[in-house]
Design a protein around this motif. Sequence first.
Motif, PDB file in Angstrom:
ATOM      1  N   LEU A 133      81.826  76.915 -25.851  1.00  0.00           N
ATOM      2  CA  LEU A 133      81.424  76.576 -24.305  1.00  0.00           C
ATOM      3  C   LEU A 133      81.105  75.092 -24.038  1.00  0.00           C
ATOM      4  CD1 LEU A 133      78.982  79.659 -24.100  1.00  0.00           C
ATOM      5  CD2 LEU A 133      81.182  79.532 -22.740  1.00  0.00           C
ATOM      6  N   ALA A 134      80.526  74.686 -24.925  1.00  0.00           N
ATOM      7  CA  ALA A 134      80.218  73.158 -24.836  1.00  0.00           C
ATOM      8  C   ALA A 134      81.421  72.214 -24.849  1.00  0.00           C
ATOM      9  CB  ALA A 134      79.447  72.575 -25.896  1.00  0.00           C
ATOM     10  N   ALA A 135      82.496  72.598 -25.882  1.00  0.00           N
ATOM     11  CA  ALA A 135      83.748  71.945 -25.830  1.00  0.00           C
ATOM     12  C   ALA A 135      84.554  72.154 -24.419  1.00  0.00           C
ATOM     13  CB  ALA A 135      84.666  72.385 -27.071  1.00  0.00           C
ATOM     14  N   GLY A 136      84.663  73.325 -24.058  1.00  0.00           N
ATOM     15  CA  GLY A 136      85.286  73.589 -22.673  1.00  0.00           C
ATOM     16  C   GLY A 136      84.710  72.812 -21.555  1.00  0.00           C
ATOM     17  N   LEU A 137      83.117  72.556 -21.578  1.00  0.00           N
ATOM     18  CA  LEU A 137      82.434  71.913 -20.435  1.00  0.00           C
ATOM     19  C   LEU A 137      82.838  70.472 -20.615  1.00  0.00           C
ATOM     20  CD1 LEU A 137      80.624  72.492 -18.223  1.00  0.00           C
ATOM     21  CD2 LEU A 137      78.651  72.089 -19.371  1.00  0.00           C
ATOM     22  N   ALA A 177      77.445  77.329 -11.823  1.00  0.00           N
ATOM     23  CA  ALA A 177      76.256  78.135 -12.104  1.00  0.00           C
ATOM     24  C   ALA A 177      76.663  79.404 -12.998  1.00  0.00           C
ATOM     25  CB  ALA A 177      75.265  78.328 -10.983  1.00  0.00           C
ATOM     26  N   GLY A 178      77.562  80.125 -12.562  1.00  0.00           N
ATOM     27  CA  GLY A 178      78.191  81.183 -13.339  1.00  0.00           C
ATOM     28  C   GLY A 178      78.606  80.892 -14.774  1.00  0.00           C
ATOM     29  N   TYR A 179      79.187  79.722 -14.969  1.00  0.00           N
ATOM     30  CA  TYR A 179      79.545  79.229 -16.247  1.00  0.00           C
ATOM     31  C   TYR A 179      78.346  79.324 -17.312  1.00  0.00           C
ATOM     32  CZ  TYR A 179      82.110  76.586 -20.102  1.00  0.00           C
ATOM     33  OH  TYR A 179      82.628  76.253 -21.196  1.00  0.00           O
ATOM     34  N   GLY A 225      77.458  82.109 -19.863  1.00  0.00           N
ATOM     35  CA  GLY A 225      77.546  81.542 -21.469  1.00  0.00           C
ATOM     36  C   GLY A 225      76.352  81.563 -22.126  1.00  0.00           C
ATOM     37  N   ALA A 226      75.152  81.224 -21.590  1.00  0.00           N
ATOM     38  CA  ALA A 226      73.755  81.259 -22.183  1.00  0.00           C
ATOM     39  C   ALA A 226      73.335  82.762 -22.241  1.00  0.00           C
ATOM     40  CB  ALA A 226      72.505  80.915 -21.055  1.00  0.00           C
ATOM     41  N   GLY A 227      73.816  83.616 -21.530  1.00  0.00           N
ATOM     42  CA  GLY A 227      73.464  85.083 -21.768  1.00  0.00           C
ATOM     43  C   GLY A 227      74.312  85.757 -22.910  1.00  0.00           C
ATOM     44  N   ALA A 258      86.577  75.536 -15.310  1.00  0.00           N
ATOM     45  CA  ALA A 258      87.490  76.531 -15.928  1.00  0.00           C
ATOM     46  C   ALA A 258      86.917  77.081 -17.054  1.00  0.00           C
ATOM     47  CB  ALA A 258      89.014  75.682 -16.576  1.00  0.00           C
ATOM     48  N   TRP A 259      87.368  78.316 -17.449  1.00  0.00           N
ATOM     49  CA  TRP A 259      86.663  79.043 -18.729  1.00  0.00           C
ATOM     50  C   TRP A 259      87.733  79.789 -19.410  1.00  0.00           C
ATOM     51  CZ3 TRP A 259      87.291  84.429 -19.368  1.00  0.00           C
ATOM     52  CH2 TRP A 259      87.841  85.080 -18.202  1.00  0.00           C
ATOM     53  N   LEU A 260      88.836  79.535 -19.163  1.00  0.00           N
ATOM     54  CA  LEU A 260      90.043  79.900 -19.755  1.00  0.00           C
ATOM     55  C   LEU A 260      91.268  79.099 -19.662  1.00  0.00           C
ATOM     56  CD1 LEU A 260      91.003  82.360 -21.731  1.00  0.00           C
ATOM     57  CD2 LEU A 260      91.856  83.552 -19.552  1.00  0.00           C
ATOM     58  N   TRP A 261      91.954  78.935 -20.855  1.00  0.00           N
ATOM     59  CA  TRP A 261      93.055  77.605 -20.694  1.00  0.00           C
ATOM     60  C   TRP A 261      94.352  78.169 -21.759  1.00  0.00           C
ATOM     61  CZ3 TRP A 261      87.853  77.294 -21.993  1.00  0.00           C
ATOM     62  CH2 TRP A 261      86.937  76.242 -21.387  1.00  0.00           C
TER      63      TRP A 261
END
Length: 323
Positions: free
Chosen positions: A111-115, A62-64, A68-70, A47-50
């Motif tokens: 991003l780290a918290a989401g992962l 991989a997309g996450y 995220g890095a980009g 998930a990337w949105l909550w």
Amino acid sequence: MERMAGESAQRVDRKALRFAIGYPVLLGGGFALAAFTFRGRVPEPVAWLWNADGGTAFTPFAGYLAAGAGLIAILGALLCSQAAFTRRPAIARRVFMAGGIGMSMFLATVLAAGLLGQVGLDDARDSHPDPVVLAMGSGATLAFAVVMFFTFKPDEQWSPRDEAALLDALEPERVRLTFTYWAHARSSVFVMLGIIGVSVSLLLLVVSPWISLVLTVGALLAACSLVARVSVSPEGVGVFLAGMVPVLRFRTASVLRASFETVAARRFGGWGYRRKGQAVSVLVASGEAVEAVLDDGRQVVFSGRDGDTARRVVDVLRAGSGA
């Protein structure tokens, strides 16, 4: 080529630019490398949105990582790199550097918290960002941004202002011939435009908000066209409507003939900026104006504010061109 390289070095602090780009790029790469170690421990897709119930939007692992890095690298570098432009005030450069560093770190935190909130789950719809990671990372981000604001010291660079100051010291005559003045219409004209732009437009709100908006914008543009800033120097003259919009520029060396006189704006097509063939006029009111004929065939006329100012402009033009 050497001169262009020197000017580029003056405009950009290369040392600051290297850090401004390098830090967000390294942070984005570090995030991707660290997050890759969680592969197999998080659901696929992640998930990337909550919302309050859990994940609502999903993407492959991989997309996450790639997105995220980009995002960390690009957005952080765009903000931080603004601190490398030496023409900005020192306080603005500090704000951009601290803001860029803080933004890139905050993105990495989110991003780290989401992962981490999805570690050990089978379905990303049941996940929520890890509140501990989010809170601790946000606190560290704010602290580091403040530290960066106070520790980043923009290097003093030899700027165009320094060059101008040196020329002024070496050439006092140039100081006398360099000045800027403002010209504008009578105050009664602005009062009339204010009545039209405010009072009448408020009444027209009953008929149509769009007509009211058009009338207000039109009155504002008309008022701006009746204010001009004229910059005069031995090198050239620049005329700017509303003090910002350049509408007329020419070199003093290109002047064949220059004079000043009292003119009527209607003779040149009215107030504001007018151009007809080779004739160019910038008049904010009828009255004293400077007229000049240029070697490219143009005949220019612009407001001189008053007789003394117009005479002073003509003296500069004649001194610079030998006319």
